[in-house]
Motif scaffolding. Structure first.
Motif, short mmCIF file in Angstrom:
data_model
loop_
_atom_site.label_atom_id
_atom_site.label_comp_id
_atom_site.label_asym_id
_atom_site.label_seq_id
_atom_site.Cartn_x
_atom_site.Cartn_y
_atom_site.Cartn_z
N LEU A 68 0.83 -1.21 0.00
CA LEU A 68 0.00 0.00 0.00
C LEU A 68 0.86 1.25 0.00
O LEU A 68 0.64 2.18 -0.80
CB LEU A 68 -0.92 0.00 1.22
N ILE A 69 1.86 1.30 0.89
CA ILE A 69 2.64 2.51 1.08
C ILE A 69 3.58 2.78 -0.08
O ILE A 69 3.68 3.92 -0.58
CB ILE A 69 3.42 2.43 2.41
N TYR A 70 4.28 1.74 -0.55
CA TYR A 70 5.32 1.95 -1.56
C TYR A 70 4.81 1.76 -2.99
O TYR A 70 5.14 2.56 -3.87
CB TYR A 70 6.50 1.02 -1.27
N ASP A 71 4.03 0.70 -3.23
CA ASP A 71 3.60 0.42 -4.61
C ASP A 71 2.45 1.34 -5.04
O ASP A 71 2.40 1.77 -6.19
CB ASP A 71 3.16 -1.04 -4.75
N TRP A 72 1.52 1.60 -4.14
CA TRP A 72 0.34 2.38 -4.51
C TRP A 72 0.46 3.85 -4.11
O TRP A 72 0.13 4.73 -4.90
CB TRP A 72 -0.92 1.76 -3.89
N ALA A 73 0.90 4.11 -2.89
CA ALA A 73 0.97 5.50 -2.42
C ALA A 73 2.31 6.17 -2.75
O ALA A 73 2.52 7.33 -2.40
CB ALA A 73 0.71 5.57 -0.92
N GLY A 74 3.21 5.46 -3.41
CA GLY A 74 4.43 6.09 -3.90
C GLY A 74 5.56 6.22 -2.90
O GLY A 74 6.62 6.75 -3.23
N GLY A 75 5.36 5.75 -1.67
CA GLY A 75 6.42 5.79 -0.67
C GLY A 75 6.40 7.05 0.17
O GLY A 75 5.82 8.07 -0.21
N PRO A 76 7.05 6.99 1.34
CA PRO A 76 7.09 8.16 2.24
C PRO A 76 7.94 9.29 1.68
O PRO A 76 8.86 9.08 0.90
CB PRO A 76 7.73 7.58 3.52
N LEU A 77 7.61 10.50 2.11
CA LEU A 77 8.35 11.69 1.72
C LEU A 77 9.44 12.05 2.72
O LEU A 77 10.24 12.95 2.48
CB LEU A 77 7.39 12.88 1.56
N GLU A 78 9.43 11.37 3.87
CA GLU A 78 10.40 11.65 4.92
C GLU A 78 10.47 10.43 5.84
O GLU A 78 9.64 9.52 5.74
CB GLU A 78 9.99 12.90 5.71
N PRO A 79 11.45 10.38 6.76
CA PRO A 79 11.56 9.22 7.66
C PRO A 79 10.30 9.05 8.52
O PRO A 79 9.77 10.02 9.06
CB PRO A 79 12.77 9.57 8.52
N ILE A 80 9.85 7.81 8.63
CA ILE A 80 8.63 7.48 9.36
C ILE A 80 8.97 6.65 10.59
O ILE A 80 9.80 5.75 10.53
CB ILE A 80 7.65 6.67 8.45
N GLN A 81 8.32 6.96 11.72
CA GLN A 81 8.56 6.19 12.93
C GLN A 81 7.43 5.22 13.27
O GLN A 81 7.65 4.21 13.95
CB GLN A 81 8.77 7.12 14.12
#
Length: 237
Positions: A74-87
């Motif tokens: 969901l996060i990487y393939d569909w939503a394109g990945g985070p824009l900054e470090p995620i905790q």
């Protein structure tokens, strides 16, 4: 409740309540059959699901995917990945316990049964990413204020526990005036609220805070030991 809506709902008559997502699945199931719908998803969580993702990702939005799709997909393939470090991520809406942003969590299928093994819930499928620049204490303080505002005030555990003690403890800890005893009191308060009100709103307020203390208690303790107010930042910059 009780009585439940199926016993006495609209105008005192038995009433069935469905959400929009359920109703949206009815037509394709009637057209293609139950076996087609059940062929998607996992053994215990059948069919498709509307997953919402928000926070610092390239393409936030709503995605209809098979039950059991992983957070990583969901996060990487569909939503394109985070824009900054995620905790951390909240897996199913604001009432679900947050989870650390680890490989184990990212590879967890988003289904009802798999989220239980991680100590959280699928809920509405509303995934929220929390970046490292945001204090988990501040995030949970916001969640607590929201549920305190939504409380009708009928039940003592919710009225006094959520809208009273929880909000006040977060205000003290978040302002830099808290002590370690306040963190201990917050932990001790949660089981006195959970499961003790007429509706699930009080539980919804407890579960995310409970999860944050399980995985991110060090951030609470750092605030009270350093006597610094929680940094307030804009999550949506």
């Amino acid at each position: 409740r009780p009585p439940f809506p199926a016993q006495s709902g609209l105008w005192g008559k038995p009433t069935t309540i469905n959400n929009v997502e359920t109703l949206a699945s009815v037509v394709p199931i009637l057209e293609r059959g139950a076996d087609w719908f059940a062929s998607m998803g996992t053994e215990q969580s059948k069919g498709m699901k509307l997953y919402q993702i928000s926070g610092p990702v390239r393409r936030p939005g709503v995605y209809e995917l098979p039950m059991g799709t992983t957070f990583r997909e969901l996060i990487y393939d569909w939503a394109g990945g985070p824009l900054e470090p995620i905790q951390a991520l909240i897996p199913g809406g604001s009432s679900t316990p947050p989870l650390p942003f680890t490989d184990e969590v990212l590879d967890t299928p988003m289904s009802y049964e798999h989220l239980q093994t991680q100590g959280s819930m699928l809920g509405t499928g509303g995934v929220i990413l929390i970046p490292e620049r945001v204090s988990m204490v501040d995030a949970m303080w916001n969640v607590t204020r929201f549920y305190a505002h939504e409380s009708c005030g009928k039940c003592t555990p919710c009225r006094e526990g959520v809208a009273g003690f929880m909000v006040n403890l977060f205000a003290k800890i978040g302002s830099g005036e808290g002590e370690e005893k306040d963190v201990e009191n917050l932990e001790a308060l949660l089981p006195l609220i959970e499961g003790r009100s007429f509706c699930p709103l009080a539980d919804a307020a407890v579960w995310p805070v409970k999860g944050s203390l399980k995985h991110f208690k060090d951030q609470y303790l750092a605030l009270v030991r350093e006597k610094k107010p929680v940094p307030r930042v804009n999550l949506w910059r």
